[in-house]
Design a protein around this motif. Structure first.
Motif, mmCIF file in Angstrom:
data_model
loop_
_atom_site.group_PDB
_atom_site.id
_atom_site.type_symbol
_atom_site.label_atom_id
_atom_site.label_comp_id
_atom_site.label_asym_id
_atom_site.label_seq_id
_atom_site.Cartn_x
_atom_site.Cartn_y
_atom_site.Cartn_z
ATOM 1 N N PHE A 10 -1.674 12.001 -0.817
ATOM 2 C CA PHE A 10 -1.680 13.127 -1.758
ATOM 3 C C PHE A 10 -1.037 14.350 -1.104
ATOM 4 C CE2 PHE A 10 -5.777 10.920 -2.926
ATOM 5 C CZ PHE A 10 -5.319 10.382 -4.120
ATOM 6 N N GLY A 11 -0.511 15.225 -1.952
ATOM 7 C CA GLY A 11 0.007 16.491 -1.466
ATOM 8 C C GLY A 11 1.388 16.387 -0.849
ATOM 9 N N LYS A 12 1.819 17.487 -0.219
ATOM 10 C CA LYS A 12 3.170 17.559 0.329
ATOM 11 C C LYS A 12 3.428 16.490 1.383
ATOM 12 C CE LYS A 12 3.856 22.474 -0.638
ATOM 13 N NZ LYS A 12 4.125 23.827 -0.071
ATOM 14 N N ALA A 15 4.834 13.206 0.124
ATOM 15 C CA ALA A 15 6.211 13.157 -0.377
ATOM 16 C C ALA A 15 7.228 12.892 0.716
ATOM 17 C CB ALA A 15 6.541 14.469 -1.083
ATOM 18 N N SER A 16 6.792 12.775 1.961
ATOM 19 C CA SER A 16 7.709 12.560 3.078
ATOM 20 C C SER A 16 8.190 11.111 3.102
ATOM 21 C CB SER A 16 7.002 12.892 4.394
ATOM 22 O OG SER A 16 7.837 12.618 5.490
ATOM 23 N N PRO A 17 9.500 10.858 2.983
ATOM 24 C CA PRO A 17 10.002 9.478 3.008
ATOM 25 C C PRO A 17 9.606 8.771 4.310
ATOM 26 C CG PRO A 17 11.710 10.972 2.227
ATOM 27 C CD PRO A 17 10.580 11.827 2.734
ATOM 28 N N GLY A 18 9.019 7.599 4.155
ATOM 29 C CA GLY A 18 8.584 6.834 5.321
ATOM 30 C C GLY A 18 7.352 7.391 5.993
ATOM 31 N N GLY A 34 -9.850 3.444 11.198
ATOM 32 C CA GLY A 34 -9.592 3.033 9.821
ATOM 33 C C GLY A 34 -8.576 3.934 9.169
ATOM 34 N N LEU A 35 -7.883 3.413 8.180
ATOM 35 C CA LEU A 35 -6.889 4.150 7.410
ATOM 36 C C LEU A 35 -7.235 3.951 5.941
ATOM 37 C CD1 LEU A 35 -3.803 2.951 9.475
ATOM 38 C CD2 LEU A 35 -4.904 5.194 9.610
ATOM 39 N N TRP A 36 -7.393 5.070 5.218
ATOM 40 C CA TRP A 36 -8.023 5.006 3.906
ATOM 41 C C TRP A 36 -7.164 5.674 2.841
ATOM 42 C CZ3 TRP A 36 -13.094 2.990 3.239
ATOM 43 C CH2 TRP A 36 -13.687 2.542 4.427
ATOM 44 N N VAL A 37 -7.327 5.191 1.611
ATOM 45 C CA VAL A 37 -6.624 5.767 0.468
ATOM 46 C C VAL A 37 -7.620 6.180 -0.609
ATOM 47 C CG1 VAL A 37 -4.534 4.399 0.857
ATOM 48 C CG2 VAL A 37 -6.321 3.525 -0.682
ATOM 49 N N GLY A 38 -7.177 7.126 -1.433
ATOM 50 C CA GLY A 38 -7.860 7.455 -2.676
ATOM 51 C C GLY A 38 -6.966 7.048 -3.827
ATOM 52 N N GLN A 65 0.642 9.006 -4.211
ATOM 53 C CA GLN A 65 1.205 7.687 -3.928
ATOM 54 C C GLN A 65 0.328 6.590 -4.538
ATOM 55 O OE1 GLN A 65 3.895 6.626 -2.292
ATOM 56 N NE2 GLN A 65 4.636 8.355 -1.049
ATOM 57 N N ASP A 66 0.935 5.437 -4.796
ATOM 58 C CA ASP A 66 0.183 4.282 -5.268
ATOM 59 C C ASP A 66 -0.706 3.769 -4.136
ATOM 60 O OD1 ASP A 66 -0.061 1.167 -5.419
ATOM 61 O OD2 ASP A 66 0.347 1.817 -7.469
ATOM 62 N N PRO A 67 -2.007 3.628 -4.361
ATOM 63 C CA PRO A 67 -2.899 3.227 -3.262
ATOM 64 C C PRO A 67 -2.628 1.830 -2.721
ATOM 65 C CG PRO A 67 -4.078 3.207 -5.357
ATOM 66 C CD PRO A 67 -2.750 3.858 -5.617
ATOM 67 N N PHE A 68 -2.216 0.915 -3.588
ATOM 68 C CA PHE A 68 -1.957 -0.453 -3.128
ATOM 69 C C PHE A 68 -0.692 -0.527 -2.278
ATOM 70 C CE2 PHE A 68 -4.166 -0.639 -7.232
ATOM 71 C CZ PHE A 68 -5.332 -1.267 -6.836
#
Length: 297
Positions: A10-12, A15-18, A34-38, A65-68
């Motif tokens: 999420f957020g700016k 939007a960073s490519p890669g 761990g690495l987590w998504v919302g 971003q798409d979480p999957f």
């Protein structure tokens, strides 16, 4: 303390490519557990229901971003970190597609997926995917039935809510059955955790908004209800998300995390950096500083 962090979804920073791959690789190397998504589908200009604690929607959700995809990218560039979600709005997705996506991510990560699922709160998002919001609970129960079949049976047939799965071979199985954690502080949500889930997804805030015993009291009731349902209460996991307000001092974050972890004793803990970072580099800098401070504590 083993500490995880939100991926920049999420957020700016998102939007960073890669950026997700770059962050995931470096965060694991730095020691992130761990690495987590919302999950946020929309950021309505005039939401029917505002984001909790806001008059409208946080600016950060204008980039989502798409979480999957984020989890799949992280799976490709890491080897050890847990890959979790807190929380995917599961009932906004077509169940069979969701089952396949979760299975594929678990296989790609060699069994590191921890799917944290919920039912969301946004009427706008439900309208956008054409799913009746009033059916959220019923659809989540149905999804849990489908996931259990998808992950344990070689031939699956299922009569779902608004869909039918004819007898079909499902040979792609997860490395191990992913431990489904469920979100929610409401009575019905917590009863579902007790009776059906592998774990719970509580949330803590920095600065603190309520005492930690709010979490421990809820957890005690969930485990008591699990025992009444004939389940092992000690087997229920806890994955704690720590939300942090913009501008919060890193030292205060580390202190608060150490405090709540000592009280709750979660199996997994991660800090959501969404409101603190404006770039992948800042996301990484905060990750490194928090890992250093919590290691000292």
């Amino acid at each position: 303390m083993r500490l995880g962090f939100s991926l920049p979804v999420f957020g700016k920073a998102a939007a960073s490519p890669g950026g997700i791959a770059r962050y995931a690789r470096a965060a694991e190397e730095a020691g992130a557990a761990g690495l987590w998504v919302g999950d946020r589908l929309l950021s309505p200009v005039a939401p029917e229901v505002s984001y909790p604690g806001y008059e409208t929607m946080p600016d950060e959700f204008r980039v989502a971003q798409d979480p999957f995809v984020a989890l799949a990218v992280a799976a490709a560039v890491t080897e050890k970190a847990i890959l979790g979600s807190s929380t995917i709005n599961a009932t906004q997705y077509q169940p069979v597609n969701l089952a396949r996506q979760l299975t594929a991510i678990d296989v790609a990560s060699n069994g590191r997926l921890l799917p944290g699922l919920g039912i969301g709160w946004s009427p706008d998002e439900y309208a956008a995917v054409g799913v009746p919001m009033a059916e959220r609970g019923k659809r989540l129960d149905d999804l849990l039935d489908l996931l259990d079949a998808w992950w344990t049976k070689d031939v699956v047939a299922h009569e779902g809510v608004g869909y039918t799965v004819p007898e079909t071979y499902v040979d792609l199985k997860p490395v191990r059955k992913p431990p489904v954690h469920l979100a929610g502080f409401g009575e019905r949500s917590q009863r579902r955790v007790a009776e059906r889930a592998d774990g719970w997804l509580p949330v803590w805030s920095v600065p603190e908004q309520f005492p930690a015993d709010v979490i421990t009291s809820a957890l005690a009731k969930i485990r008591a209800d699990a025992e009444k349902a004939g389940r092992d209460p000690g087997a229920l996991g806890v994955a704690l998300r720590v939300n942090v307000e913009a501008g919060t001092d890193v030292g205060l974050i580390a202190e608060s995390v150490a405090k709540v972890v000592a009280v709750v004793e979660p199996d997994h803990t991660f800090v959501d950096l969404t409101y603190l970072s404006r770039s992948v580099e800042e996301h990484l800098d905060l990750t490194g500083r928090l890992l250093e401070l919590t290691a000292k504590g």
